[in-house]
Structure formats: structure tokens, C-alpha cells
Design a protein around this motif. Structure first.
Motif, short mmCIF file in Angstrom:
data_model
loop_
_atom_site.label_atom_id
_atom_site.label_comp_id
_atom_site.label_asym_id
_atom_site.label_seq_id
_atom_site.Cartn_x
_atom_site.Cartn_y
_atom_site.Cartn_z
N LEU A 85 4.30 6.19 -5.20
CA LEU A 85 4.81 5.96 -7.22
C LEU A 85 4.13 6.95 -7.20
N ASN A 86 2.87 6.42 -7.12
CA ASN A 86 1.37 7.32 -7.56
C ASN A 86 1.19 8.58 -7.39
N TYR A 87 1.83 8.98 -6.03
CA TYR A 87 1.94 10.05 -5.87
C TYR A 87 3.31 11.25 -6.41
N LEU A 88 4.03 9.90 -7.00
CA LEU A 88 4.97 11.04 -7.25
C LEU A 88 5.07 11.27 -9.09
N GLU A 104 10.83 2.94 -8.72
CA GLU A 104 10.18 1.58 -8.45
C GLU A 104 11.26 0.12 -8.31
N ARG A 105 12.06 0.62 -8.97
CA ARG A 105 12.66 -0.52 -8.89
C ARG A 105 13.87 -0.48 -7.43
N ARG A 106 14.22 0.43 -6.75
CA ARG A 106 14.35 1.26 -5.54
C ARG A 106 13.05 0.35 -4.49
N SER A 107 11.87 0.64 -4.78
CA SER A 107 11.27 0.98 -3.83
C SER A 107 11.30 -0.52 -3.97
N GLU A 108 11.32 -1.41 -4.53
CA GLU A 108 11.19 -2.98 -4.77
C GLU A 108 12.61 -3.20 -4.25
N ASN A 161 10.68 9.50 -16.96
CA ASN A 161 9.68 7.64 -16.83
C ASN A 161 11.01 7.18 -16.31
N ALA A 162 12.10 7.55 -16.64
CA ALA A 162 13.91 6.86 -16.38
C ALA A 162 13.26 6.98 -15.16
N ILE A 163 13.14 8.65 -13.66
CA ILE A 163 13.11 8.30 -12.89
C ILE A 163 11.90 7.63 -12.27
N PHE A 164 11.04 7.64 -13.02
CA PHE A 164 10.18 6.95 -11.94
C PHE A 164 10.40 4.66 -12.73
N VAL A 165 10.74 4.84 -12.66
CA VAL A 165 11.77 3.40 -13.26
C VAL A 165 12.78 2.73 -12.29
N LEU A 173 0.93 -0.88 0.20
CA LEU A 173 -0.15 0.01 0.31
C LEU A 173 0.81 1.20 0.17
N LEU A 174 2.00 1.15 0.66
CA LEU A 174 2.80 2.33 1.03
C LEU A 174 3.23 2.87 -0.56
N VAL A 175 3.88 1.36 -0.70
CA VAL A 175 4.51 1.65 -1.67
C VAL A 175 4.22 2.37 -3.27
#
Length: 542
Positions: A27-30, A151-155, A144-148, A21-23
Motif C-alpha cells: 500500500l505504501n508503494y502504491l 486497503e479494504r481488499r487487502s484486509e 484516495n477512493a482507490i486507495f481505500v 509487512l507485505l500489505v
């Protein structure tokens, strides 16, 4: 399944859900924040560009327009800029030739942009008439690269945190099971007669408190055993001295004396075994009740976790569908994917899931609190001291604690009523008072055959505090009331009681300077009354 494994699985499931839920929310907010900022920046830039080039378009100053185009292209992430005349003919342009060669299609939102360039335009107006149009394109590939990468760092962080939580749960479970095994081994050693042991006390938590109480119990048993041995040795020494003074006594007298000593030892052993039996019976009642009371909240917590697991799978399916849709470039494919997402939304009933999540979490937390209160009550009840040290005590709290422990034995066939008045604190041994109340509550429940009521009252009468335990059971015959406090006397069937419960309770109350009385009417029930003096000074209590 062991306590350690249950702890690891339970905490891991909760942690996984919360991390998901947090991640997802982060990410959605970002994405939303950056997309909104990019959209506003594009709108501001194209509006300013249109305003800047208006005079040059009206005067058809191509040199100025080229200069304006070169100047606006200095903005970071701007891929191209183009100025169109009244007939939509290109009067000035600059930037990436590949992008300029494509037909211009304005993008309405960053999320729907599939070519990596956010295209937007603004009209050049003067006096309400359109004289041209400016078009620009912003590069969103870096965003988009920043978002990817996010996501990778969040995982990676989620996996690391899950690992740390699992490790902590494993260490906690190992610590608890290790300490419980130590206590179990020590209890078995004592039951085999070994009193020369000491359980190591580590830390300052509840396990350490239990280990400390256990060591106190062992020390008291050892002191009692040593004192008994000394008395027996003194008695034997006295017997030997007497035998020296009465050498002329007959062999028959010595034989009777020996038989008397043997009978005394047998009586002491029998008495000790009966005392142990009574104590073990109480412990058995506690264990059965607590196990049943804990199983109920644990059961619905596990059920809620299963529901949360299913909800998580539904969310993952919808998120996967969204991710698949984000990779589609064809408008028809995106529309088909959107219909698929809508069907999944309706199939999984995500609206109901969103409403049910709070209830599931609230119920699980409430169940965990119930388990905590039960364990807290058991811990408070476990301090049944045999020493004379007394402390300030709230008798109403003793009543509530004991009722929680014995609740499982009464709730199925007894209605429990409490009429507790506010009482001042007194100095006493809370554990011993709990032992007396446990015995009275169990007796009241056993006196009720089918359905009935147990009423507990507390009150202050002058300098005395009273506790009444009244039941609607079978009652006690008048000729038996005078005997019920005698050791080994019981009205229960064989195997249901030792006859020591009320005798021990009577002794405990008298050691506190109080009285234990009973009134009963056959067929209507009994009422046991505890009367304790109001002692507010510790020195007087000791």
C-alpha cells in the motif's frame, strides 16, 4: 497444549506478521507511486499551460486566454484553471465555481492535501521578467477512493489467507495426531500380546514410512512367534513318539522330563522379557534425549515470536497515529500529531526494532532447522531392522546420526571428540550398526563419573573398516573383560542394566562378519573397537 494447537498458533502468528509487512509495504508503494505520478502530471500540465498562454497574456488577448482555459479543462480530473495578469488580477478562469471562490494556496505534496484538490501554479516569464501566473487544481478524491478500496481488499485477502492457513494447519495437525494415535494404539496392542494387526499405510510421507516399518516389525514378530510355536509343537510331537517307544520308562523320568520342559519355557520367557527390556531401555533413552533437544530450539522460537508480537503492536500504534494525522485538517493539529508520532517512534525505539527483526527471524529459522535435523536423525535411527536385507551405508553417517540421538545423555559431563576419516560405502544393516553404536556410546558415558572425554575414530585398514569408541572412565578390571560379552553379565548397579547390550552388539557385529574387541585399564578408561569387512557387493553381503 497439543501439537495440533501449537502448529495452528505458530503458523498463524508468522503468517499474520508476514501479511502485515507485505500489505503495508504494498500500500505504501502504491501511494508513493501514484502520488509521484500525480505530482509530475500536475507540474507538466501547469508548465505547458503557462507556456501556451504566454503570448496571449503579453498581448492581452482575452478571447484566446478563455479558449486556452476551456481547452486545458478538457484534461481528466482537472477541477479548475485560472490565468492571472501582471497585477495578479484574474484575466481568464474556468472550472468548479466553488473551488474558484476559495483563496489559492499551492500544495507542495499530495500527502498534505486535505481539501481533495491538489493546487499548483507556474509563473509566466519572458526575458527574465514575470508577466503573470497560471493556476490549476487536480481532483485527488478518486485516487484516495482507490486507495481505500485497495486497503479494504487487502484486509479481505489477508483474512481469507489467514483462514486458509489456519484450516491447513488444523488439517495437518489432525492428520499427524490421528496417525500417532493409531501407532500408539497398535504399540499398546502388541505390548498386550496381540500380533494380528496391521497399521494402515496412507500416502508417501514420513508418517507412512514409520507405519510401514511398524508393520514390518509386527510381521517379523508374528513370524518369529509362529516359528517358535512350530518348533514347540514339533518338540512335543517328538516327545509323544518317544514316550510311545519307551513305555517302560519310569514315572520319575517322565516327571523330570516335564520339569525340564517347564524350565525351558521359563528360560525362554525370561530371555524374551530381558530382550524386550533392553530394547525398551534404548527407546527410553532416545525419547528423553530427543524431547530435551527439541525443547531448547522450540523455547527460543516461542520467545522470538513473543518479541515479534510486541514489535507488531508497536508498529500498529505508530500506523494508527499516522492514520489519525491523515484525517486532521488544521495545521496546528497536524503538527501536534507529528510530535506525537515522533514521541511514539522514540518510545518504541523503532530503529532498534527494524534492526532486531532480521535477527529474530534468522534465529527462529535456525531453531526450526535444528528441530528438523533432530527429527531427521531420529527417523533414520528408528529403522532398526531385524531382517537380513542390507543396503549401502556410510559408517561415518551412522556415527553422526547416533551421536545426535545420544547427545543429551553425554553433553553435560562428556566432551565428545570425533576423528572421522573418509570411508568407502559398504553393505550392512544401518539400523543394527546404529544399535551397536548407541550401546557403546551410552556405556562410555556411564563409565565417566564426573567429567571426561569420549573419542570416536573411524579409519580404513586394508580391507577392514574400524570404529573406535574410547572413554576416560573408570575402566574394566582384567578378570572381568573376558565376561563382558556374556549374556546377562553386567558391572552396573542393580536396575541400571540388563547385561544384554554388549552381548547383542557382539552378535550383530559377528553376523556382519566382523569383530568387537575391547582394551581397558582400570582408572584410565576403555576402548571398544568395531572391525567390519569392506563388502561392496550386495549379493556377497546377503
Amino acid at each position: 497444549m497439543s501439537i495440533r494447537l501449537k502448529t495452528i498458533i505458530g503458523i498463524a502468528c508468522i503468517e499474520a506478521l508476514l501479511l502485515l509487512l507485505l500489505v503495508s509495504m504494498t500500500l505504501n508503494y502504491l501511494r508513493t507511486t501514484n502520488y509521484d505520478a500525480l505530482t509530475k502530471r500536475a507540474s507538466t500540465t501547469v508548465t505547458l499551460f503557462a507556456t501556451t498562454t504566454k503570448d496571449a497574456v503579453l498581448s492581452y488577448d482575452l478571447a484566446s486566454l478563455d479558449a486556452f482555459v476551456r481547452e486545458v479543462l478538457k484534461n481528466p480530473d482537472l477541477v479548475y484553471a485560472r490565468v492571472l495578469g501582471p497585477d495578479h488580477n484574474v484575466v481568464a478562469q474556468g472550472g468548479d465555481p466553488t473551488v474558484l471562490a476559495r483563496p489559492f494556496i499551492a500544495d507542495h505534496s499530495v500527502e498534505t492535501t486535505t481539501d481533495g484538490v491538489f493546487d499548483t501554479a507556474a509563473e509566466i516569464r519572458e526575458g527574465g521578467q514575470v508577466y503573470g501566473q497560471v493556476e490549476i487544481g487536480l481532483d485527488i478524491s478518486s485516487m484516495n477512493a482507490i486507495f481505500v478500496e485497495a486497503e479494504r481488499r487487502s484486509e479481505l485477502i489477508a483474512v481469507l489467507e489467514m483462514g486458509l492457513v489456519a484450516l491447513f494447519s488444523f488439517l495437518l495437525g489432525s492428520y499427524l495426531t490421528k496417525q500417532l494415535k493409531v501407532l500408539h494404539s497398535a504399540a499398546k496392542t502388541i505390548s498386550d500380546g496381540g500380533l494380528d494387526l496391521h497399521v494402515p499405510v496412507k500416502g508417501h510421507d514420513e508418517i507412512a514410512d514409520v507405519a510401514g516399518a511398524f508393520n514390518t516389525m509386527v510381521d517379523n514378530l508374528r513370524e518369529t512367534s509362529a516359528s517358535r510355536d512350530r518348533f514347540e509343537n514339533d518338540l512335543k510331537e517328538l516327545n509323544r513318539s518317544l514316550e510311545q517307544r519307551v513305555l517302560r520308562r519310569t514315572e520319575e523320568l517322565r516327571k523330570k522330563n516335564s520339569e525340564l520342559e517347564q524350565a525351558t519355557r521359563e528360560i525362554k520367557e525370561a530371555h524374551a522379557k530381558l530382550l524386550h527390556s533392553e530394547k525398551m531401555a534404548s527407546i527410553g533413552v532416545l525419547a528423553a534425549g530427543v524431547a530435551h533437544e527439541i525443547n531448547n530450539p522450540i523455547a527460543f522460537i516461542m520467545s522470538n515470536l513473543q518479541s515479534l508480537k510486541q514489535y507488531t503492536q508497536s508498529y500498529r500504534s505508530v500506523i494508527q497515529a499516522y492514520e489519525e494525522g491523515a484525517t486532521l485538517t488544521s495545521l496546528e493539529d497536524r503538527e501536534a500529531q507529528q510530535e506525537k508520532i515522533q514521541k511514539l517512534y522514540e518510545e518504541y525505539d523503532l530503529e532498534f526494532i527494524n534492526e532486531d527483526l532480521d535477527d529474530l527471524l534468522s534465529d527462529s529459522i535456525e531453531g526450526a532447522k535444528r528441530v528438523r535435523d533432530i527429527v531427521k536423525g531420529l527417523r533414520a535411527f528408528s529403522h532398526i531392522d531385524t531382517v537380513s536385507t542390507r543396503s549401502q551405508c556410510d559408517l561415518n553417517e551412522c556415527i553422526q546420526t547416533t551421536l545426535k540421538v545420544v547427545n543429551n545423555e553425554l553433553k553435560y559431563h562428556c566432551e565428545i571428540r570425533t576423528e572421522l576419516n573418509e570411508l568407502p560405502l559398504i553393505y550392512c544393516c544401518p539400523g543394527q550398526i546404529n544399535q551397536v553404536l548407541l550401546n557403546l556410546f551410552l556405556n562410555a558415558g556411564q563409565a565417566i563419573k564426573d567429567k571426561g572425554c569420549v573419542t570416536v575414530r573411524s579409519a580404513q585398514k586394508d580391507n577392514m573398516l574400524t570404529i573406535e569408541v574410547e572413554d576416560t572412565g573408570t575402566g574394566i578390571a582384567a578378570e572381568k573383560i573376558e565376561k563382558i560379552f556374556d549374556p546377562f553379565y553386567t558391572t552396573k548397579p542393580v536396575g541400571k542394566g540388563t547385561g544384554l547390550g554388549l552381548a547383542i552388539s557382539y552378535g550383530i557385529i559377528h553376523e556382519h562378519g566382523g569383530e568387537l574387541n575391547v582394551t581397558s585399564e582400570p582408572g584410565k578408561g576403555s576402548c571398544f573397537t568395531i572391525s567390519l569387512p569392506l563388502v561392496t557387493d550386495q549379493a556377497v553381503a546377503e
